[in-house]
Design a protein around this motif. Structure first.
Motif, PDB file in Angstrom:
ATOM      1  N   UNK A   1       0.870  -1.270  -0.004  1.00 18.72           N
ATOM      2  CA  UNK A   1       0.034   0.065   0.103  1.00 18.72           C
ATOM      3  C   UNK A   1       0.714   1.138   0.053  1.00 18.72           C
ATOM      4  N   UNK A   2       1.859   1.220   0.752  1.00 17.84           N
ATOM      5  CA  UNK A   2       2.759   2.373   0.741  1.00 17.84           C
ATOM      6  C   UNK A   2       3.516   2.675  -0.489  1.00 17.84           C
ATOM      7  N   UNK A   3       3.867   1.625  -1.250  1.00 10.90           N
ATOM      8  CA  UNK A   3       4.526   1.686  -2.303  1.00 10.90           C
ATOM      9  C   UNK A   3       3.666   2.069  -3.521  1.00 10.90           C
ATOM     10  N   UNK A   4       2.492   1.779  -3.707  1.00  4.85           N
ATOM     11  CA  UNK A   4       1.462   2.170  -4.553  1.00  4.85           C
ATOM     12  C   UNK A   4       0.747   3.420  -4.213  1.00  4.85           C
ATOM     13  N   UNK A   5       0.649   3.807  -3.089  1.00  2.00           N
ATOM     14  CA  UNK A   5       0.090   5.063  -2.598  1.00  2.00           C
ATOM     15  C   UNK A   5       1.004   6.360  -3.099  1.00  2.00           C
ATOM     16  N   UNK A   6       2.002   6.069  -3.041  1.00  2.00           N
ATOM     17  CA  UNK A   6       3.169   7.040  -3.419  1.00  2.00           C
ATOM     18  C   UNK A   6       3.340   7.301  -4.833  1.00  2.00           C
ATOM     19  N   UNK A   7       2.306   7.030  -5.671  1.00  2.00           N
ATOM     20  CA  UNK A   7       2.404   6.896  -6.999  1.00  2.00           C
ATOM     21  C   UNK A   7       2.248   8.323  -7.508  1.00  2.00           C
ATOM     22  N   UNK A   8       2.242   9.586  -6.755  1.00  2.00           N
ATOM     23  CA  UNK A   8       2.492  10.760  -7.185  1.00  2.00           C
ATOM     24  C   UNK A   8       3.792  10.918  -7.883  1.00  2.00           C
ATOM     25  N   UNK A   9       4.926  10.176  -7.207  1.00  2.00           N
ATOM     26  CA  UNK A   9       6.511  10.804  -7.656  1.00  2.00           C
ATOM     27  C   UNK A   9       6.583   9.460  -8.195  1.00  2.00           C
ATOM     28  N   UNK A  10       6.033   8.223  -8.348  1.00  2.00           N
ATOM     29  CA  UNK A  10       6.459   7.182  -8.696  1.00  2.00           C
ATOM     30  C   UNK A  10       7.052   6.877 -10.233  1.00  2.00           C
ATOM     31  N   UNK A  11       7.988   6.248 -10.571  1.00  2.00           N
ATOM     32  CA  UNK A  11       8.681   6.085 -11.908  1.00  2.00           C
ATOM     33  C   UNK A  11       9.662   4.803 -11.878  1.00  2.00           C
ATOM     34  N   UNK A  12       9.547   4.088 -12.658  1.00  2.00           N
ATOM     35  CA  UNK A  12      10.624   2.807 -12.731  1.00  2.00           C
ATOM     36  C   UNK A  12      11.489   3.162 -14.033  1.00  2.00           C
ATOM     37  N   UNK A  13      12.847   2.786 -14.014  1.00  2.00           N
ATOM     38  CA  UNK A  13      13.692   2.767 -14.863  1.00  2.00           C
ATOM     39  C   UNK A  13      14.366   1.546 -15.110  1.00  2.00           C
ATOM     40  N   UNK A  14      14.289   0.969 -16.185  1.00  2.00           N
ATOM     41  CA  UNK A  14      15.013  -0.158 -16.294  1.00  2.00           C
ATOM     42  C   UNK A  14      16.253   0.115 -17.260  1.00  2.00           C
TER      43      UNK A  14
ATOM     44  N   UNK B   1      19.172  -3.669 -14.668  1.00  2.00           N
ATOM     45  CA  UNK B   1      18.693  -3.279 -13.154  1.00  2.00           C
ATOM     46  C   UNK B   1      17.553  -2.562 -13.339  1.00  2.00           C
ATOM     47  N   UNK B   2      16.830  -2.463 -12.418  1.00  2.00           N
ATOM     48  CA  UNK B   2      15.456  -1.338 -12.086  1.00  2.00           C
ATOM     49  C   UNK B   2      15.697  -0.574 -10.998  1.00  2.00           C
ATOM     50  N   UNK B   3      15.150   0.679 -10.996  1.00  2.00           N
ATOM     51  CA  UNK B   3      15.298   1.594  -9.973  1.00  2.00           C
ATOM     52  C   UNK B   3      13.502   2.065 -10.021  1.00  2.00           C
ATOM     53  N   UNK B   4      13.393   2.164  -8.604  1.00  2.00           N
ATOM     54  CA  UNK B   4      11.811   2.675  -8.461  1.00  2.00           C
ATOM     55  C   UNK B   4      12.019   4.001  -7.801  1.00  2.00           C
ATOM     56  N   UNK B   5      11.412   5.207  -8.287  1.00  2.00           N
ATOM     57  CA  UNK B   5      11.437   6.437  -7.540  1.00  2.00           C
ATOM     58  C   UNK B   5      10.468   6.602  -6.480  1.00  2.00           C
ATOM     59  N   UNK B   6      10.590   6.643  -5.273  1.00  2.00           N
ATOM     60  CA  UNK B   6       9.722   6.671  -3.995  1.00  2.00           C
ATOM     61  C   UNK B   6       9.473   8.451  -4.124  1.00  2.00           C
TER      62      UNK B   6
ATOM     63  N   UNK C   1       5.827   4.594 -15.805  1.00  2.00           N
ATOM     64  CA  UNK C   1       5.236   5.059 -15.043  1.00  2.00           C
ATOM     65  C   UNK C   1       4.999   6.509 -15.224  1.00  2.00           C
ATOM     66  N   UNK C   2       4.746   7.483 -14.437  1.00  2.00           N
ATOM     67  CA  UNK C   2       4.310   8.884 -14.794  1.00  2.00           C
ATOM     68  C   UNK C   2       5.744   9.753 -15.373  1.00  2.00           C
ATOM     69  N   UNK C   3       5.237  10.543 -16.028  1.00  2.00           N
ATOM     70  CA  UNK C   3       6.384  11.370 -16.407  1.00  2.00           C
ATOM     71  C   UNK C   3       6.866  12.544 -15.633  1.00  2.00           C
ATOM     72  N   UNK C   4       7.840  12.842 -15.378  1.00  2.00           N
ATOM     73  CA  UNK C   4       8.248  13.752 -14.372  1.00  2.00           C
ATOM     74  C   UNK C   4       9.596  14.239 -14.536  1.00  2.00           C
TER      75      UNK C   4
END
Length: 158
Positions: A9-22, A40-45, A151-154
């Motif tokens: 829930x914490x990881x999915x609710x922070x989708x305001x900033x979320x973006x993953x990079x492969x 590798x993969x990185x997920x922005x919190x 994920x979202x563009x930012x």
């Protein structure tokens, strides 16, 4: 099980900033002179904090040598500072062949250890980065390149 659901829930609710990079990487271990390839993969919190993981193998030099890395990165403009934990298998000696009286096979030993690293964005308008990771048993220098974002563009500083 309850804590696992809280984490999801914490990881999915922070989708305001979320973006993953492969991305992919190529590196050279300065300690034992092995070439490595990785993904590798990185997920922005948050805009400056990401968590990630990756796998690196040594396909040309050593049989069955791998590294699994889990880390947290903090963005400082063109620099990223990383700290994490590494799980890897390496030969007992530099040449990878440890001969004993009872066995004619190479001997491998599992290592689990913390590591730190830094990476730098080489060009302002390109995504190519140079990185250096160090731990007790390795010092790796290499290049990494993101393949695609999920994920979202930012706006990101990499």
């Amino acid at each position: 099980m309850k804590n696992f659901f809280y984490l999801i829930i914490l990881l999915t609710s922070s989708s305001l900033y979320s973006q993953a990079h492969i991305g992919t990487s190529g590196a050279f271990d300065l300690e034992n002179e092995y070439a490595k390839l990785g993904v590798g993969i990185n997920y922005m919190l948050a805009p400056k904090v990401s968590v990630g993981g990756g796998v690196m193998i040594t396909p040309f030099d050593v049989d069955d040598d791998y590294e699994i890395m889990l880390n947290v990165k903090y963005n400082l403009g063109r620099f990223n500072l990383a700290a994490g934990y590494m799980f890897h298998e390496m030969p007992d000696d530099h040449m990878g062949m440890h001969m004993s009286v009872d066995s004619m096979h190479s001997s491998h030993e599992n290592h689990n250890e913390p590591y730190i690293g830094i990476d730098y964005k080489l060009f302002k308008n390109k995504k190519l980065r140079i990185f250096f990771n160090t731990s007790e048993s390795m010092k790796t220098l290499g290049l990494m390149m993101p393949i695609f974002n999920i994920g979202k563009k930012m706006h990101m500083n990499h």
